[in-house]
Design a protein around this motif. Sequence first.
Motif, PDB file in Angstrom:
ATOM      1  N   SER A 118     -29.777  -9.495 -42.224  1.00  0.00           N
ATOM      2  CA  SER A 118     -29.278 -10.854 -42.464  1.00  0.00           C
ATOM      3  C   SER A 118     -28.002 -11.099 -41.676  1.00  0.00           C
ATOM      4  CB  SER A 118     -29.008 -11.074 -43.949  1.00  0.00           C
ATOM      5  OG  SER A 118     -30.204 -11.049 -44.656  1.00  0.00           O
ATOM      6  N   TYR A 119     -27.139 -10.121 -41.647  1.00  0.00           N
ATOM      7  CA  TYR A 119     -25.896 -10.237 -40.890  1.00  0.00           C
ATOM      8  C   TYR A 119     -26.193 -10.400 -39.404  1.00  0.00           C
ATOM      9  CZ  TYR A 119     -21.384  -9.057 -38.862  1.00  0.00           C
ATOM     10  OH  TYR A 119     -20.244  -9.077 -38.137  1.00  0.00           O
ATOM     11  N   ARG A 120     -27.096  -9.560 -38.899  1.00  0.00           N
ATOM     12  CA  ARG A 120     -27.453  -9.650 -37.484  1.00  0.00           C
ATOM     13  C   ARG A 120     -28.046 -11.007 -37.168  1.00  0.00           C
ATOM     14  NH1 ARG A 120     -31.518  -5.506 -36.162  1.00  0.00           N
ATOM     15  NH2 ARG A 120     -31.488  -6.543 -34.183  1.00  0.00           N
ATOM     16  N   GLU A 121     -28.954 -11.473 -38.011  1.00  0.00           N
ATOM     17  CA  GLU A 121     -29.593 -12.764 -37.767  1.00  0.00           C
ATOM     18  C   GLU A 121     -28.590 -13.901 -37.814  1.00  0.00           C
ATOM     19  OE1 GLU A 121     -32.904 -13.184 -40.387  1.00  0.00           O
ATOM     20  OE2 GLU A 121     -33.934 -11.460 -39.525  1.00  0.00           O
ATOM     21  N   SER A 122     -27.658 -13.842 -38.749  1.00  0.00           N
ATOM     22  CA  SER A 122     -26.666 -14.913 -38.827  1.00  0.00           C
ATOM     23  C   SER A 122     -25.798 -14.914 -37.580  1.00  0.00           C
ATOM     24  CB  SER A 122     -25.816 -14.787 -40.089  1.00  0.00           C
ATOM     25  OG  SER A 122     -24.995 -13.638 -40.030  1.00  0.00           O
ATOM     26  N   GLY A 123     -25.528 -13.753 -37.039  1.00  0.00           N
ATOM     27  CA  GLY A 123     -24.779 -13.669 -35.786  1.00  0.00           C
ATOM     28  C   GLY A 123     -25.530 -14.305 -34.643  1.00  0.00           C
ATOM     29  N   HIS A 124     -26.846 -14.085 -34.599  1.00  0.00           N
ATOM     30  CA  HIS A 124     -27.660 -14.696 -33.550  1.00  0.00           C
ATOM     31  C   HIS A 124     -27.682 -16.211 -33.697  1.00  0.00           C
ATOM     32  CE1 HIS A 124     -29.055 -11.045 -31.749  1.00  0.00           C
ATOM     33  NE2 HIS A 124     -29.570 -10.591 -32.880  1.00  0.00           N
ATOM     34  N   PHE A 125     -27.807 -16.679 -34.932  1.00  0.00           N
ATOM     35  CA  PHE A 125     -27.820 -18.125 -35.148  1.00  0.00           C
ATOM     36  C   PHE A 125     -26.485 -18.746 -34.751  1.00  0.00           C
ATOM     37  CE2 PHE A 125     -31.166 -17.259 -38.535  1.00  0.00           C
ATOM     38  CZ  PHE A 125     -32.198 -17.646 -37.704  1.00  0.00           C
ATOM     39  N   ALA A 126     -25.405 -18.086 -35.090  1.00  0.00           N
ATOM     40  CA  ALA A 126     -24.086 -18.604 -34.736  1.00  0.00           C
ATOM     41  C   ALA A 126     -23.926 -18.653 -33.225  1.00  0.00           C
ATOM     42  CB  ALA A 126     -22.990 -17.739 -35.367  1.00  0.00           C
ATOM     43  N   GLU A 127     -24.363 -17.607 -32.551  1.00  0.00           N
ATOM     44  CA  GLU A 127     -24.259 -17.585 -31.093  1.00  0.00           C
ATOM     45  C   GLU A 127     -25.141 -18.665 -30.482  1.00  0.00           C
ATOM     46  OE1 GLU A 127     -24.759 -14.676 -27.208  1.00  0.00           O
ATOM     47  OE2 GLU A 127     -25.225 -13.874 -29.185  1.00  0.00           O
ATOM     48  N   ALA A 128     -26.343 -18.834 -31.009  1.00  0.00           N
ATOM     49  CA  ALA A 128     -27.266 -19.836 -30.472  1.00  0.00           C
ATOM     50  C   ALA A 128     -26.704 -21.247 -30.617  1.00  0.00           C
ATOM     51  CB  ALA A 128     -28.617 -19.737 -31.168  1.00  0.00           C
ATOM     52  N   ALA A 129     -25.939 -21.463 -31.669  1.00  0.00           N
ATOM     53  CA  ALA A 129     -25.383 -22.792 -31.916  1.00  0.00           C
ATOM     54  C   ALA A 129     -24.406 -23.220 -30.829  1.00  0.00           C
ATOM     55  CB  ALA A 129     -24.705 -22.841 -33.282  1.00  0.00           C
ATOM     56  N   VAL A 130     -23.763 -22.254 -30.178  1.00  0.00           N
ATOM     57  CA  VAL A 130     -22.761 -22.588 -29.168  1.00  0.00           C
ATOM     58  C   VAL A 130     -23.167 -22.150 -27.759  1.00  0.00           C
ATOM     59  CG1 VAL A 130     -20.857 -22.566 -30.825  1.00  0.00           C
ATOM     60  CG2 VAL A 130     -21.443 -20.473 -29.593  1.00  0.00           C
ATOM     61  N   ALA A 131     -24.335 -21.537 -27.622  1.00  0.00           N
ATOM     62  CA  ALA A 131     -24.760 -21.006 -26.324  1.00  0.00           C
ATOM     63  C   ALA A 131     -25.225 -22.114 -25.390  1.00  0.00           C
ATOM     64  CB  ALA A 131     -25.874 -19.992 -26.525  1.00  0.00           C
ATOM     65  N   ASP A 132     -25.000 -21.897 -24.100  1.00  0.00           N
ATOM     66  CA  ASP A 132     -25.527 -22.820 -23.102  1.00  0.00           C
ATOM     67  C   ASP A 132     -27.010 -22.500 -22.891  1.00  0.00           C
ATOM     68  OD1 ASP A 132     -25.920 -20.851 -20.887  1.00  0.00           O
ATOM     69  OD2 ASP A 132     -23.735 -20.722 -20.964  1.00  0.00           O
ATOM     70  N   PRO A 133     -27.750 -23.377 -22.220  1.00  0.00           N
ATOM     71  CA  PRO A 133     -29.196 -23.158 -22.045  1.00  0.00           C
ATOM     72  C   PRO A 133     -29.535 -21.822 -21.380  1.00  0.00           C
ATOM     73  CG  PRO A 133     -28.644 -25.405 -21.491  1.00  0.00           C
ATOM     74  CD  PRO A 133     -27.338 -24.686 -21.715  1.00  0.00           C
ATOM     75  N   HIS A 134     -28.735 -21.404 -20.417  1.00  0.00           N
ATOM     76  CA  HIS A 134     -28.984 -20.121 -19.754  1.00  0.00           C
ATOM     77  C   HIS A 134     -28.909 -18.977 -20.754  1.00  0.00           C
ATOM     78  CE1 HIS A 134     -28.087 -16.514 -17.344  1.00  0.00           C
ATOM     79  NE2 HIS A 134     -28.914 -17.082 -16.490  1.00  0.00           N
ATOM     80  N   ARG A 135     -27.885 -18.979 -21.581  1.00  0.00           N
ATOM     81  CA  ARG A 135     -27.707 -17.918 -22.575  1.00  0.00           C
ATOM     82  C   ARG A 135     -28.829 -17.968 -23.624  1.00  0.00           C
ATOM     83  NH1 ARG A 135     -27.657 -13.263 -24.061  1.00  0.00           N
ATOM     84  NH2 ARG A 135     -26.696 -12.783 -26.046  1.00  0.00           N
ATOM     85  N   LEU A 136     -29.280 -19.149 -23.984  1.00  0.00           N
ATOM     86  CA  LEU A 136     -30.374 -19.250 -24.949  1.00  0.00           C
ATOM     87  C   LEU A 136     -31.636 -18.553 -24.437  1.00  0.00           C
ATOM     88  CD1 LEU A 136     -29.941 -22.911 -26.229  1.00  0.00           C
ATOM     89  CD2 LEU A 136     -29.542 -20.800 -27.514  1.00  0.00           C
ATOM     90  N   ILE A 137     -31.930 -18.731 -23.155  1.00  0.00           N
ATOM     91  CA  ILE A 137     -33.094 -18.062 -22.573  1.00  0.00           C
ATOM     92  C   ILE A 137     -32.879 -16.549 -22.597  1.00  0.00           C
ATOM     93  CG2 ILE A 137     -34.514 -17.769 -20.496  1.00  0.00           C
ATOM     94  CD1 ILE A 137     -34.873 -20.493 -21.869  1.00  0.00           C
ATOM     95  N   GLN A 138     -31.667 -16.101 -22.266  1.00  0.00           N
ATOM     96  CA  GLN A 138     -31.372 -14.667 -22.345  1.00  0.00           C
ATOM     97  C   GLN A 138     -31.620 -14.145 -23.763  1.00  0.00           C
ATOM     98  OE1 GLN A 138     -27.287 -14.820 -20.894  1.00  0.00           O
ATOM     99  NE2 GLN A 138     -27.877 -13.551 -19.130  1.00  0.00           N
ATOM    100  N   MET A 139     -31.195 -14.901 -24.748  1.00  0.00           N
ATOM    101  CA  MET A 139     -31.380 -14.496 -26.136  1.00  0.00           C
ATOM    102  C   MET A 139     -32.865 -14.410 -26.492  1.00  0.00           C
ATOM    103  SD  MET A 139     -28.295 -16.668 -27.918  1.00  0.00           S
ATOM    104  CE  MET A 139     -28.653 -16.105 -29.585  1.00  0.00           C
ATOM    105  N   LEU A 140     -33.667 -15.317 -25.960  1.00  0.00           N
ATOM    106  CA  LEU A 140     -35.109 -15.262 -26.210  1.00  0.00           C
ATOM    107  C   LEU A 140     -35.725 -14.014 -25.586  1.00  0.00           C
ATOM    108  CD1 LEU A 140     -36.026 -19.023 -25.751  1.00  0.00           C
ATOM    109  CD2 LEU A 140     -36.004 -17.715 -27.890  1.00  0.00           C
ATOM    110  N   PHE A 141     -35.297 -13.687 -24.365  1.00  0.00           N
ATOM    111  CA  PHE A 141     -35.774 -12.447 -23.736  1.00  0.00           C
ATOM    112  C   PHE A 141     -35.396 -11.240 -24.595  1.00  0.00           C
ATOM    113  CE2 PHE A 141     -35.400 -14.544 -19.314  1.00  0.00           C
ATOM    114  CZ  PHE A 141     -36.744 -14.881 -19.291  1.00  0.00           C
ATOM    115  N   GLU A 142     -34.147 -11.210 -25.036  1.00  0.00           N
ATOM    116  CA  GLU A 142     -33.665 -10.083 -25.847  1.00  0.00           C
ATOM    117  C   GLU A 142     -34.441  -9.966 -27.155  1.00  0.00           C
ATOM    118  OE1 GLU A 142     -29.533 -11.110 -26.082  1.00  0.00           O
ATOM    119  OE2 GLU A 142     -29.190 -10.605 -23.974  1.00  0.00           O
ATOM    120  N   ALA A 143     -34.685 -11.087 -27.809  1.00  0.00           N
ATOM    121  CA  ALA A 143     -35.420 -11.068 -29.074  1.00  0.00           C
ATOM    122  C   ALA A 143     -36.851 -10.581 -28.865  1.00  0.00           C
ATOM    123  CB  ALA A 143     -35.415 -12.465 -29.699  1.00  0.00           C
TER     124      ALA A 143
END
Length: 133
Positions: free
Chosen positions: A10-35
Amino acid sequence: MYAMRREINSYRESGHFAEAAVADPHRLIQMLFEATLESIAVARGAIANGNLRAKGEQLGRAISIINGLAGMLDHEKGGELAGQLAALYDYMARRLLEGSAKNDAEALSEVARLLREIKSGWDAVPEQLRRAI
């Protein structure tokens, strides 16, 4: 032990959600690759441990993300490259399905290698071009 693992997740997921809320589109795609890579790795472990439920959940998640990535391609601007990526994403989703059906960890590894290759190219996009995404 289970409660602790649930809290950590839950902690990890909340961190991802928080990061996604402020991430630029490039970083969002990186996060999708990582997930996706994380889901494939967990699915490989589930195959090794005979945990069919976890395997199915994780591969379903990975396939959903890959299909989402394919759906985000701009074929008008991306031209031939977008078409090639769409075909590659389709291949990866099919290989994950095959790997799931046959409990074939090597099929999952193949997809992870392909995805890491795409991700490395995405990660290398210069900052100037990232703003245009």
